[in-house]
Motif scaffolding. Structure first.
Motif, PDB file in Angstrom:
ATOM      1  N   THR A 269       0.805  -1.220   0.000  1.00  0.00           N
ATOM      2  CA  THR A 269       0.000   0.000   0.000  1.00  0.00           C
ATOM      3  C   THR A 269       0.839   1.272   0.000  1.00  0.00           C
ATOM      4  O   THR A 269       2.007   1.270   0.381  1.00  0.00           O
ATOM      5  CB  THR A 269      -0.931   0.057   1.242  1.00  0.00           C
ATOM      6  OG1 THR A 269      -0.132   0.094   2.419  1.00  0.00           O
ATOM      7  CG2 THR A 269      -1.902  -1.104   1.276  1.00  0.00           C
TER       8      THR A 269
ATOM      9  N   GLN B  96       0.210   5.146   1.668  1.00  0.00           N
ATOM     10  CA  GLN B  96      -0.647   5.776   2.656  1.00  0.00           C
ATOM     11  C   GLN B  96      -0.427   7.275   2.664  1.00  0.00           C
ATOM     12  O   GLN B  96       0.712   7.737   2.632  1.00  0.00           O
ATOM     13  CB  GLN B  96      -0.369   5.200   4.042  1.00  0.00           C
ATOM     14  CG  GLN B  96      -0.686   3.735   4.124  1.00  0.00           C
ATOM     15  CD  GLN B  96       0.336   2.955   4.940  1.00  0.00           C
ATOM     16  OE1 GLN B  96       1.307   3.518   5.444  1.00  0.00           O
ATOM     17  NE2 GLN B  96       0.129   1.667   5.042  1.00  0.00           N
TER      18      GLN B  96
ATOM     19  N   ARG C 255      -1.419  10.524   4.942  1.00  0.00           N
ATOM     20  CA  ARG C 255      -1.916  10.926   6.263  1.00  0.00           C
ATOM     21  C   ARG C 255      -1.853  12.444   6.330  1.00  0.00           C
ATOM     22  O   ARG C 255      -0.761  13.021   6.217  1.00  0.00           O
ATOM     23  CB  ARG C 255      -1.053  10.292   7.344  1.00  0.00           C
ATOM     24  CG  ARG C 255      -1.434  10.664   8.749  1.00  0.00           C
ATOM     25  CD  ARG C 255      -0.431  10.026   9.723  1.00  0.00           C
ATOM     26  NE  ARG C 255      -0.654  10.503  11.059  1.00  0.00           N
ATOM     27  CZ  ARG C 255      -1.136   9.766  12.048  1.00  0.00           C
ATOM     28  NH1 ARG C 255      -1.425   8.500  11.835  1.00  0.00           N
ATOM     29  NH2 ARG C 255      -1.316  10.291  13.230  1.00  0.00           N
TER      30      ARG C 255
ATOM     31  N   GLN D 148     -13.091   9.376  -1.284  1.00  0.00           N
ATOM     32  CA  GLN D 148     -13.663   8.102  -0.864  1.00  0.00           C
ATOM     33  C   GLN D 148     -13.691   7.077  -2.000  1.00  0.00           C
ATOM     34  O   GLN D 148     -13.576   5.881  -1.742  1.00  0.00           O
ATOM     35  CB  GLN D 148     -15.064   8.319  -0.298  1.00  0.00           C
ATOM     36  CG  GLN D 148     -15.016   9.109   1.000  1.00  0.00           C
ATOM     37  CD  GLN D 148     -16.384   9.499   1.484  1.00  0.00           C
ATOM     38  OE1 GLN D 148     -17.209  10.004   0.741  1.00  0.00           O
ATOM     39  NE2 GLN D 148     -16.635   9.235   2.753  1.00  0.00           N
ATOM     40  N   ARG D 149     -13.825   7.534  -3.238  1.00  0.00           N
ATOM     41  CA  ARG D 149     -13.829   6.609  -4.371  1.00  0.00           C
ATOM     42  C   ARG D 149     -12.419   6.174  -4.782  1.00  0.00           C
ATOM     43  O   ARG D 149     -12.210   5.042  -5.189  1.00  0.00           O
ATOM     44  CB  ARG D 149     -14.531   7.255  -5.566  1.00  0.00           C
ATOM     45  CG  ARG D 149     -16.019   7.230  -5.427  1.00  0.00           C
ATOM     46  CD  ARG D 149     -16.705   7.701  -6.702  1.00  0.00           C
ATOM     47  NE  ARG D 149     -18.032   8.184  -6.388  1.00  0.00           N
ATOM     48  CZ  ARG D 149     -18.374   9.452  -6.234  1.00  0.00           C
ATOM     49  NH1 ARG D 149     -17.490  10.395  -6.403  1.00  0.00           N
ATOM     50  NH2 ARG D 149     -19.604   9.785  -5.933  1.00  0.00           N
TER      51      ARG D 149
ATOM     52  N   ALA E  18      -9.567   6.065  -2.887  1.00  0.00           N
ATOM     53  CA  ALA E  18      -8.817   5.330  -1.874  1.00  0.00           C
ATOM     54  C   ALA E  18      -9.426   3.959  -1.618  1.00  0.00           C
ATOM     55  O   ALA E  18     -10.634   3.775  -1.721  1.00  0.00           O
ATOM     56  CB  ALA E  18      -8.779   6.131  -0.580  1.00  0.00           C
ATOM     57  N   ARG E  19      -8.558   3.015  -1.292  1.00  0.00           N
ATOM     58  CA  ARG E  19      -9.040   1.691  -0.868  1.00  0.00           C
ATOM     59  C   ARG E  19      -9.746   1.834   0.476  1.00  0.00           C
ATOM     60  O   ARG E  19     -10.808   1.273   0.698  1.00  0.00           O
ATOM     61  CB  ARG E  19      -7.884   0.718  -0.739  1.00  0.00           C
ATOM     62  CG  ARG E  19      -8.337  -0.649  -0.205  1.00  0.00           C
ATOM     63  CD  ARG E  19      -7.182  -1.560   0.065  1.00  0.00           C
ATOM     64  NE  ARG E  19      -6.684  -2.117  -1.182  1.00  0.00           N
ATOM     65  CZ  ARG E  19      -5.559  -2.809  -1.286  1.00  0.00           C
ATOM     66  NH1 ARG E  19      -4.807  -3.002  -0.219  1.00  0.00           N
ATOM     67  NH2 ARG E  19      -5.182  -3.301  -2.445  1.00  0.00           N
ATOM     68  N   THR E  20      -9.120   2.577   1.384  1.00  0.00           N
ATOM     69  CA  THR E  20      -9.735   2.865   2.682  1.00  0.00           C
ATOM     70  C   THR E  20      -9.496   4.331   3.024  1.00  0.00           C
ATOM     71  O   THR E  20      -8.482   4.915   2.637  1.00  0.00           O
ATOM     72  CB  THR E  20      -9.144   2.000   3.818  1.00  0.00           C
ATOM     73  OG1 THR E  20      -7.758   2.288   3.959  1.00  0.00           O
ATOM     74  CG2 THR E  20      -9.329   0.515   3.537  1.00  0.00           C
ATOM     75  N   VAL E  21     -10.450   4.896   3.746  1.00  0.00           N
ATOM     76  CA  VAL E  21     -10.325   6.253   4.275  1.00  0.00           C
ATOM     77  C   VAL E  21     -10.842   6.219   5.706  1.00  0.00           C
ATOM     78  O   VAL E  21     -11.925   5.694   5.961  1.00  0.00           O
ATOM     79  CB  VAL E  21     -11.152   7.285   3.476  1.00  0.00           C
ATOM     80  CG1 VAL E  21     -11.006   8.676   4.075  1.00  0.00           C
ATOM     81  CG2 VAL E  21     -10.781   7.285   2.012  1.00  0.00           C
ATOM     82  N   SER E  22     -10.058   6.766   6.616  1.00  0.00           N
ATOM     83  CA  SER E  22     -10.516   6.860   7.998  1.00  0.00           C
ATOM     84  C   SER E  22     -10.200   8.249   8.540  1.00  0.00           C
ATOM     85  O   SER E  22      -9.251   8.894   8.095  1.00  0.00           O
ATOM     86  CB  SER E  22      -9.878   5.771   8.865  1.00  0.00           C
ATOM     87  OG  SER E  22      -8.475   5.877   8.835  1.00  0.00           O
TER      88      SER E  22
ATOM     89  N   ALA F 165      -5.713   7.883   4.225  1.00  0.00           N
ATOM     90  CA  ALA F 165      -6.214   7.244   3.004  1.00  0.00           C
ATOM     91  C   ALA F 165      -5.162   6.287   2.489  1.00  0.00           C
ATOM     92  O   ALA F 165      -3.968   6.630   2.475  1.00  0.00           O
ATOM     93  CB  ALA F 165      -6.540   8.309   1.947  1.00  0.00           C
ATOM     94  N   THR F 166      -5.579   5.101   2.065  1.00  0.00           N
ATOM     95  CA  THR F 166      -4.631   4.127   1.533  1.00  0.00           C
ATOM     96  C   THR F 166      -5.001   3.775   0.099  1.00  0.00           C
ATOM     97  O   THR F 166      -6.172   3.773  -0.270  1.00  0.00           O
ATOM     98  CB  THR F 166      -4.584   2.842   2.372  1.00  0.00           C
ATOM     99  OG1 THR F 166      -5.865   2.215   2.339  1.00  0.00           O
ATOM    100  CG2 THR F 166      -4.184   3.113   3.794  1.00  0.00           C
TER     101      THR F 166
END
Length: 122
Positions: A65, A67, A69, A98-99, A101-105, A118-119
């Motif tokens: 990945t 990342q 930050r 959000q679309r 990235a694989r994940t967003v927190s 975001a990854t």
């Protein structure tokens, strides 16, 4: 590999992302690099416009990945809103993040502010 900076403009963040990508071996595919540039630009621009600035931008990579930050001084989480099709007030950036990235927190920091992580697949 890890890069950290405190950009005052999205262009500085993109330059940092380009320097970061130049260090990666093997280099990610072109579409991953483009997605990284979009994520960095959007997250930094949002922090500058809506959250009082960027306190840190960190880019890291492992075998699987990439990342991104972004830290800022505001505890307010990003909000979905109806995009303005006239181009006056935006509303497209957070859904794009959000679309892409694989994940967003989003995490509130104990001493104030927040972190958005975001990854992307490498």
């Amino acid at each position: 590999m890890r890069f950290t900076c405190r950009p005052l403009r999205a262009a500085q963040a993109r330059d940092t992302a380009a320097a970061f990508l130049a260090t990666l071996q093997p280099a990610p595919p072109a579409y991953t690099e483009e997605n990284l540039f979009l994520l960095v630009s959007e997250l930094v621009t949002n922090a500058l416009r809506h959250a009082g600035g960027v306190t840190a931008l960190r880019l890291t990579a492992d075998r699987r990945t990439l990342q991104v930050r972004v830290e800022d001084p505001s505890p307010a989480h990003p909000q979905d809103r109806t995009p303005d099709l006239t181009g006056q007030t935006g509303g497209f950036g957070w859904p794009m993040v959000q679309r892409l990235a694989r994940t967003v927190s989003v995490h509130t920091k104990p001493k104030g502010g927040k972190v958005i992580l975001a990854t992307l697949p490498r």
